[in-house]
Motif scaffolding. Structure first.
Motif, PDB file in Angstrom:
ATOM      1  N   SER A 275       0.824  -1.222   0.000  1.00  0.00           N
ATOM      2  CA  SER A 275       0.000   0.000   0.000  1.00  0.00           C
ATOM      3  C   SER A 275       0.854   1.267   0.000  1.00  0.00           C
ATOM      4  CB  SER A 275      -0.941  -0.008   1.211  1.00  0.00           C
ATOM      5  OG  SER A 275      -0.198  -0.079   2.421  1.00  0.00           O
TER       6      SER A 275
ATOM      7  N   ASN B 241       0.662   4.064  -2.945  1.00  0.00           N
ATOM      8  CA  ASN B 241       0.356   5.468  -2.615  1.00  0.00           C
ATOM      9  C   ASN B 241       1.416   6.404  -3.188  1.00  0.00           C
ATOM     10  OD1 ASN B 241      -1.981   4.810  -1.227  1.00  0.00           O
ATOM     11  ND2 ASN B 241      -0.973   4.721   0.772  1.00  0.00           N
TER      12      ASN B 241
ATOM     13  N   ARG C  44       0.669   9.307  -6.121  1.00  0.00           N
ATOM     14  CA  ARG C  44       0.518  10.671  -5.604  1.00  0.00           C
ATOM     15  C   ARG C  44       0.552  11.665  -6.769  1.00  0.00           C
ATOM     16  NH1 ARG C  44       6.265   9.963  -3.003  1.00  0.00           N
ATOM     17  NH2 ARG C  44       7.595  10.625  -4.735  1.00  0.00           N
TER      18      ARG C  44
END
Length: 582
Positions: A318, A322, A326
């Motif tokens: 995760s 992420n 972004r």
């Protein structure tokens, strides 16, 4: 005298570039004078030695570089008369000027000499300024500088054959624009006054936090007077701390942003999107076109994770997803912030120096290129390692740890109120003064409540830990005397170097491989007898060793940088300075 000379060179250069001599434009006031001596003129672009005048320019009494205060108004060229009169008496001249005070002082100091126009034309350097600003990717599209650049670009095209009154207005606005551009190029966009106020707020909360800035050593008036704008901007653009590779990375990301930003990776099953995304950030460089998580793809993921200070698992966990997904604006803003930080770091030209980048917990030794990297531990969230530059000048073998006043008040005294055996358990001694041979003081004779916490009295004695394997400073420390009383040193607690985020100290820098650093400084200090030093280290006698050749050391705070391999790297903002400076 220096500024007059620079101004003469500037005018000579522009005269050589002009289609018609400026003397034609002032013929009525200088028809009987000769602008230059008969000595040969230099080639356009010829380098002028600042310490030795390579040619002598003699200015006629009525030339544009003459002092208007010594000449009647009728004798002055029209452009100078207009500049002098309007700068003094016409407030409307400054309607589109951001730096009124500087502009007024600039022209007054330089005898109201125009540097962008004469009475009939606009010099080529005006177009050069417009183009140079347009090339600077660090200027935001919404910035005032770019708005003024676009407005003046249009104005230049409109005023090619304009009356002198309008050329005068353009002259003033171009100087104003160049001043703003130079300020941006040299100093960036961080509000340092506000940031220092924020640091003072942290210190008021008993968090030690300091950042020393180093202003670039340039005079803006002299820079404006230099003939070649391209050369000037290139010369003042930092070269230290990999500024230019970082700027190229910034430009690359801005280009990706203009084409839609990062490609999204919906899940850990999205292999094709992952490959495309890793290609964008130059992490995937495999010769084969992978469609599965093969070894090459795993290595690309690990490289991405390493560059982003993530655990190198090679899997799409995760955290990694992420970071991949972004907004690219996050990366661009972070790089821009760090480019601005470098602008306020020393403009030194040392070939041999050391760098501690606090957020990535590493020491780097450079000697005409990166030679060694050593893991370090820096200050914790309450005791920030300060940002500043200095020079390692001596070593201490088998050091005493001399406990700072803050640690006595905030840690030792409160512990002693709870446990009278605390000092002995830590191997600490109390002495009358900082001389290790001075009288020992019994802990039981001290009223510790007087010296505990904020507002406590100054501790009247010296608390020290004798040399030895359990000493908090280990067996060696590297001194660069400074106002913050920080230094680099060994440590007996080696296990902390195995952790990825190494912010544990009270502000000093703990060195993971102190003997490697000792070998580094010994290599260019012939006065250090390594065998003798190693024999001393076997004992417990404190010994200072001076360095014939000091090592410049920079304690910096960069959360985005380009490494020696040319890869863009991010580091955690451990002290929250990114937020405070944005």
């Amino acid at each position: 005298m220096k500024r007059k000379y620079i101004l003469s060179i500037l005018m000579a250069t522009m005269l050589l570039q002009a289609e018609q001599p400026i003397a034609d434009a002032i013929e009525e006031t200088a028809s009987n004078n000769t602008l230059f001596d008969a000595e040969p003129e230099p080639e356009v672009g010829e380098k002028i030695n600042s310490s030795t005048q390579m040619y002598d320019i003699k200015i006629a009494p009525t030339d544009v570089t003459a002092n208007p205060n010594n000449i009647s108004q009728q004798e002055l060229p029209a452009i100078i008369r207009l500049l002098k009169d309007n700068i003094a008496n016409n407030p409307n001249l400054f309607n589109n000027v951001e730096n009124k005070k500087f502009v007024q002082e600039f022209y007054a100091k330089n005898d109201y000499t125009p540097i962008w126009v004469d009475e009939a034309k606009i010099y080529d350097r005006a177009d050069k300024l417009i183009k140079e600003i347009g090339k600077d990717a660090t200027i935001e599209s919404s910035s005032d500088i770019l708005k003024r650049q676009k407005a003046l670009s249009a104005k230049i095209k409109q005023l090619k054959n304009a009356p002198v009154q309008e050329l005068m207005s353009l002259e003033v606005e171009l100087t104003d624009l160049y001043y703003s551009f130079l300020n941006h190029s040299l100093y960036g966009d961080i509000n340092w006054k506000k940031f220092q106020s924020n640091l003072a707020g942290l210190r008021a909360k008993k968090i030690t936090a300091d950042w020393i800035t180093y202003k670039a050593p340039y005079n803006l008036t002299d820079l404006i007077l230099e003939p070649d704008i391209d050369d000037t901007i290139d010369r003042i653009t930092p070269r230290n701390f990999n500024y230019r590779p970082l700027l190229r990375a910034y430009t690359d990301l801005k280009n990706i942003q203009s084409h839609g930003g990062w490609i999204k990776v919906p899940s850990n099953k999205s292999i094709l999107q992952l490959k495309s995304r890793l290609k964008q950030s130059h992490d995937y460089k495999c010769g084969t076109e992978s469609t599965s998580m093969d070894g090459c793809m795993v290595n690309a993921v690990k490289k991405f994770q390493d560059r982003n200070a993530l655990a190198q698992t090679g899997t799409l966990n995760s955290e990694t997803l992420n970071a991949l997904n972004r907004d690219i604006g996050f990366d661009i803003d972070k790089i821009a912030l760090n480019l601005n930080r470098i602008k306020w770091m020393p403009r030194t030209n040392h070939s041999r120096y050391g760098v501690v980048n606090i957020p990535d917990f590493k020491f780097y030794f450079y000697d005409s290129g990166l030679k060694e990297t050593i893991n370090v531990i820096v200050g914790d969230k309450s005791h920030h390692t300060p940002v500043f530059s200095n020079k390692i000048t001596y070593l201490v073998l088998n050091p005493y740890w001399k406990v700072p006043e803050g640690i006595v008040k905030n840690e030792i005294a409160p512990h002693m109120l709870k446990n009278r055996g605390y000092l002995a358990s830590q191997g600490l001694e109390i002495h009358k003064d900082w001389n290790p041979d001075s009288e020992r003081i019994s802990p039981s004779s001290i009223n510790w409540s007087l010296y505990a916490g904020s507002g406590a009295k100054a501790f009247p004695y010296a608390i020290m830990q004798p040399p030895g394997n359990s000493n908090a400073l280990g067996k060696i420390k590297f001194k660069f005397p400074n106002e913050f009383s920080v230094y680099m040193h060994d440590t007996p607690n080696k296990k902390l170097f195995k952790t990825p985020v190494r912010a544990y100290s009270h502000g000093c820098v703990r060195v993971g491989e102190p003997m490697k650093l000792f070998d580094i400084v010994s290599s260019f200090n012939g006065n250090i007898d390594k065998n003798r030093a190693k024999n001393i280290l076997k004992g417990t006698k404190e010994t200072d060793i001076g360095m014939t050749n000091g090592l410049p050391i920079h304690l910096i705070y960069l959360t985005a940088k380009v490494n020696a391999n040319g890869d863009l790297e991010y580091s955690p903002d451990i002290y929250g300075y990114d937020k405070l400076q944005n």
